[in-house]
Design a protein around this motif. Structure first.
Motif, PDB file in Angstrom:
ATOM      1  N   GLY A   1       6.462  10.984  -5.599  1.00  0.00           N
ATOM      2  CA  GLY A   1       7.723  10.532  -6.188  1.00  0.00           C
ATOM      3  C   GLY A   1       7.975   9.052  -5.951  1.00  0.00           C
ATOM      4  N   LEU A   2       7.764   8.584  -4.718  1.00  0.00           N
ATOM      5  CA  LEU A   2       7.972   7.168  -4.414  1.00  0.00           C
ATOM      6  C   LEU A   2       6.991   6.285  -5.174  1.00  0.00           C
ATOM      7  CD1 LEU A   2       8.575   7.368  -0.540  1.00  0.00           C
ATOM      8  CD2 LEU A   2      10.257   6.848  -2.313  1.00  0.00           C
ATOM      9  N   ALA A   3       5.727   6.727  -5.257  1.00  0.00           N
ATOM     10  CA  ALA A   3       4.730   5.934  -5.984  1.00  0.00           C
ATOM     11  C   ALA A   3       5.048   5.879  -7.469  1.00  0.00           C
ATOM     12  CB  ALA A   3       3.338   6.524  -5.760  1.00  0.00           C
ATOM     13  N   ALA A   4       5.552   6.986  -8.016  1.00  0.00           N
ATOM     14  CA  ALA A   4       5.901   7.001  -9.435  1.00  0.00           C
ATOM     15  C   ALA A   4       7.078   6.075  -9.721  1.00  0.00           C
ATOM     16  CB  ALA A   4       6.231   8.433  -9.860  1.00  0.00           C
ATOM     17  N   ILE A   5       8.019   5.993  -8.770  1.00  0.00           N
ATOM     18  CA  ILE A   5       9.193   5.138  -8.957  1.00  0.00           C
ATOM     19  C   ILE A   5       8.825   3.662  -8.857  1.00  0.00           C
ATOM     20  CG2 ILE A   5      11.407   4.459  -7.944  1.00  0.00           C
ATOM     21  CD1 ILE A   5      11.779   7.396  -7.118  1.00  0.00           C
TER      22      ILE A   5
ATOM     23  N   ALA B   1       2.197   1.974  -9.732  1.00  0.00           N
ATOM     24  CA  ALA B   1       0.888   2.244  -9.148  1.00  0.00           C
ATOM     25  C   ALA B   1       0.241   0.959  -8.635  1.00  0.00           C
ATOM     26  CB  ALA B   1      -0.021   2.900 -10.198  1.00  0.00           C
ATOM     27  N   SER B   2      -0.080   0.943  -7.340  1.00  0.00           N
ATOM     28  CA  SER B   2      -0.808  -0.168  -6.728  1.00  0.00           C
ATOM     29  C   SER B   2      -1.181   0.248  -5.313  1.00  0.00           C
ATOM     30  CB  SER B   2       0.019  -1.452  -6.694  1.00  0.00           C
ATOM     31  OG  SER B   2       1.107  -1.333  -5.795  1.00  0.00           O
ATOM     32  N   LEU B   3      -2.082  -0.501  -4.699  1.00  0.00           N
ATOM     33  CA  LEU B   3      -2.487  -0.199  -3.329  1.00  0.00           C
ATOM     34  C   LEU B   3      -1.305  -0.326  -2.383  1.00  0.00           C
ATOM     35  CD1 LEU B   3      -5.738  -1.297  -1.552  1.00  0.00           C
ATOM     36  CD2 LEU B   3      -3.563  -1.618  -0.406  1.00  0.00           C
TER      37      LEU B   3
ATOM     38  N   ALA C   1       1.186   2.510  -2.852  1.00  0.00           N
ATOM     39  CA  ALA C   1       0.641   3.760  -2.307  1.00  0.00           C
ATOM     40  C   ALA C   1       0.791   3.783  -0.790  1.00  0.00           C
ATOM     41  CB  ALA C   1      -0.828   3.909  -2.698  1.00  0.00           C
ATOM     42  N   ALA C   2       0.489   2.661  -0.133  1.00  0.00           N
ATOM     43  CA  ALA C   2       0.651   2.579   1.319  1.00  0.00           C
ATOM     44  C   ALA C   2       2.119   2.732   1.704  1.00  0.00           C
ATOM     45  CB  ALA C   2       0.100   1.246   1.830  1.00  0.00           C
ATOM     46  N   LEU C   3       3.023   2.115   0.949  1.00  0.00           N
ATOM     47  CA  LEU C   3       4.454   2.227   1.237  1.00  0.00           C
ATOM     48  C   LEU C   3       4.921   3.672   1.106  1.00  0.00           C
ATOM     49  CD1 LEU C   3       7.236   0.940   1.733  1.00  0.00           C
ATOM     50  CD2 LEU C   3       7.416   0.570  -0.732  1.00  0.00           C
ATOM     51  N   ALA C   4       4.522   4.331   0.021  1.00  0.00           N
ATOM     52  CA  ALA C   4       4.950   5.716  -0.202  1.00  0.00           C
ATOM     53  C   ALA C   4       4.426   6.636   0.888  1.00  0.00           C
ATOM     54  CB  ALA C   4       4.464   6.194  -1.575  1.00  0.00           C
ATOM     55  N   LEU C   5       3.154   6.499   1.252  1.00  0.00           N
ATOM     56  CA  LEU C   5       2.566   7.360   2.272  1.00  0.00           C
ATOM     57  C   LEU C   5       3.122   7.039   3.663  1.00  0.00           C
ATOM     58  CD1 LEU C   5      -1.092   7.300   0.944  1.00  0.00           C
ATOM     59  CD2 LEU C   5       0.435   9.265   0.953  1.00  0.00           C
ATOM     60  N   GLY C   6       3.395   5.764   3.922  1.00  0.00           N
ATOM     61  CA  GLY C   6       3.984   5.390   5.205  1.00  0.00           C
ATOM     62  C   GLY C   6       5.375   5.956   5.376  1.00  0.00           C
ATOM     63  N   VAL C   7       6.211   5.830   4.354  1.00  0.00           N
ATOM     64  CA  VAL C   7       7.569   6.377   4.416  1.00  0.00           C
ATOM     65  C   VAL C   7       7.525   7.889   4.594  1.00  0.00           C
ATOM     66  CG1 VAL C   7       9.674   6.748   3.078  1.00  0.00           C
ATOM     67  CG2 VAL C   7       8.609   4.492   3.107  1.00  0.00           C
ATOM     68  N   ALA C   8       6.586   8.543   3.920  1.00  0.00           N
ATOM     69  CA  ALA C   8       6.496  10.000   3.999  1.00  0.00           C
ATOM     70  C   ALA C   8       6.145  10.485   5.403  1.00  0.00           C
ATOM     71  CB  ALA C   8       5.462  10.512   3.001  1.00  0.00           C
ATOM     72  N   HIS C   9       5.483   9.630   6.217  1.00  0.00           N
ATOM     73  CA  HIS C   9       5.082  10.038   7.557  1.00  0.00           C
ATOM     74  C   HIS C   9       6.009   9.512   8.653  1.00  0.00           C
ATOM     75  CE1 HIS C   9       1.218  11.020   5.586  1.00  0.00           C
ATOM     76  NE2 HIS C   9       1.149  11.915   6.529  1.00  0.00           N
ATOM     77  N   VAL C  10       7.044   8.775   8.297  1.00  0.00           N
ATOM     78  CA  VAL C  10       7.996   8.289   9.299  1.00  0.00           C
ATOM     79  C   VAL C  10       8.638   9.439  10.094  1.00  0.00           C
ATOM     80  CG1 VAL C  10      10.249   7.171   9.585  1.00  0.00           C
ATOM     81  CG2 VAL C  10       8.478   6.067   8.227  1.00  0.00           C
ATOM     82  N   PRO C  11       9.054  10.544   9.436  1.00  0.00           N
ATOM     83  CA  PRO C  11       9.681  11.630  10.219  1.00  0.00           C
ATOM     84  C   PRO C  11       8.776  12.195  11.305  1.00  0.00           C
ATOM     85  CG  PRO C  11      10.123  11.925   7.884  1.00  0.00           C
ATOM     86  CD  PRO C  11       9.121  10.817   7.993  1.00  0.00           C
TER      87      PRO C  11
ATOM     88  N   LEU D   1      -1.538   7.145  -9.764  1.00  0.00           N
ATOM     89  CA  LEU D   1      -0.354   6.564  -9.132  1.00  0.00           C
ATOM     90  C   LEU D   1      -0.692   5.702  -7.931  1.00  0.00           C
ATOM     91  CD1 LEU D   1       1.975   9.695  -9.219  1.00  0.00           C
ATOM     92  CD2 LEU D   1       2.029   7.723 -10.755  1.00  0.00           C
ATOM     93  N   GLY D   2      -1.976   5.541  -7.633  1.00  0.00           N
ATOM     94  CA  GLY D   2      -2.383   4.752  -6.481  1.00  0.00           C
ATOM     95  C   GLY D   2      -3.123   3.501  -6.898  1.00  0.00           C
ATOM     96  N   ILE D   3      -4.297   3.307  -6.327  1.00  0.00           N
ATOM     97  CA  ILE D   3      -5.127   2.152  -6.662  1.00  0.00           C
ATOM     98  C   ILE D   3      -5.554   2.248  -8.121  1.00  0.00           C
ATOM     99  CG2 ILE D   3      -7.296   0.963  -6.113  1.00  0.00           C
ATOM    100  CD1 ILE D   3      -6.988   2.089  -3.256  1.00  0.00           C
TER     101      ILE D   3
END
Length: 297
Positions: free
Chosen positions: A149-153, A156-158, A161-171, A239-241
């Motif tokens: 969802g974050l990557a779609a918003i 698409a870029s490296l 993708a890192a931002l979306a995956l990083g935010v998803a693992h903060v919890p 949605l990534g690289i």
């Protein structure tokens, strides 16, 4: 009042104890067969990614229209070629490089954001309610769904993708650090510091955070495989690289169109993802065991 000589001796003894503790953890890690295998595999993966421009047989985007779908062990193409004649081995090496770049950025983001929030939630009960409820809300969504969802918003870029995956693992980082902070709050040295009117920030920075670092490091090794898989999924979905930059997910996406004609074009990128995840899982499990035994020594 202690003398300067006594203080210096205490500091020296502390450094010796810390050094011996690190040595014990390293020795235990290397004595563990799975830990040794994981350490070697992680080292090989990282070296392959760092040295990709030097060891790749061909530029990853170079096409050879005259030699598409070459089988593995073809002269000049050890792992064959794809539909455009691009060298599969070269693209895997650069794909590993991209995956580890995303992993480093995502882990750094999750640790930098999650660690202060976890410390605050574990130390101040008032903030714990707010941070824990926000964490529960984020955890209500599967991390890949949140990342997609974050990557779609954001596009698409490296970096995205890192931002979306990083935010998803903060919890996950928040929960680990919060649990360590709650455990360390009752330690004698923390109680002594608080009795001397040390501020909460000073107690956290001086006493709690250094002792929580091992758990944070282990959690980081756990996040890396999930990020590698997440990056491959995002790139697979577009949605990534983005092409022409090589990515293991892009290679899998392209190979599905001719999976029966050239199955190895999908097999080798998939094996590369498995290898990376296996390496970090073995390393992380062995590191956790070594740190647990080192801390209980």
């Amino acid at each position: 009042m202690s003398s300067p000589t006594g203080t210096a001796a205490a500091v020296d003894q502390l450094e010796v104890d810390l050094g011996s503790s690190r040595g014990h953890v390293l020795r235990r890690l290397l004595r563990d067969r799975s830990g040794l295998a994981g350490t070697v595999l992680v080292a090989l993966v990282v070296l392959a990614a760092l040295l990709a421009p030097l060891i790749a047989p061909h530029p990853p985007t170079q096409v050879h229209f005259e030699t598409p779908f070459q089988v593995p062990r073809t002269v000049g193409f050890w792992l064959g070629t794809d539909d455009l004649g691009r060298d599969v081995l070269s693209r895997i090496l650069f794909g590993l490089r991209a995956s580890l770049q995303v992993a480093v950025l995502a882990v750094a983001l999750s640790v930098v954001v999650g660690t202060p929030l976890g410390l605050a939630a574990g130390y101040w009960r008032g903030l714990d309610v707010v941070v824990s409820r926000l964490t529960d809300v984020v955890l209500a969504f599967p991390f890949l769904v949140l990342a997609v969802g974050l990557a779609a918003i954001r596009g698409a870029s490296l970096g995205n993708a890192a931002l979306a995956l990083g935010v998803a693992h903060v919890p996950q980082v928040i929960r680990v650090v919060r649990a360590e902070t709650l455990r360390l709050r009752g330690a004698e040295y923390v109680l002594a510091a608080r009795s001397m009117d040390a501020s909460g920030v000073r107690v956290l920075a001086t006493h709690v955070l250094p002792n929580a670092v091992p758990s944070i490091v282990v959690q980081a090794t756990v996040i890396v495989p999930a990020v590698v898989i997440g990056e491959a999924l995002l790139s697979f979905l577009g949605l990534g690289i983005q092409p022409p930059t090589p990515s293991l997910g892009i290679m899998l996406s392209d190979a599905q169109q001719y999976i029966f004609r050239a199955p190895t074009a999908a097999l080798f990128p998939g094996l590369a993802i498995v290898l990376v995840c296996l390496a970090f899982n073995l390393f992380g499990d062995a590191l956790r065991d070594a740190l647990d035994h080192g801390g209980n020594r």
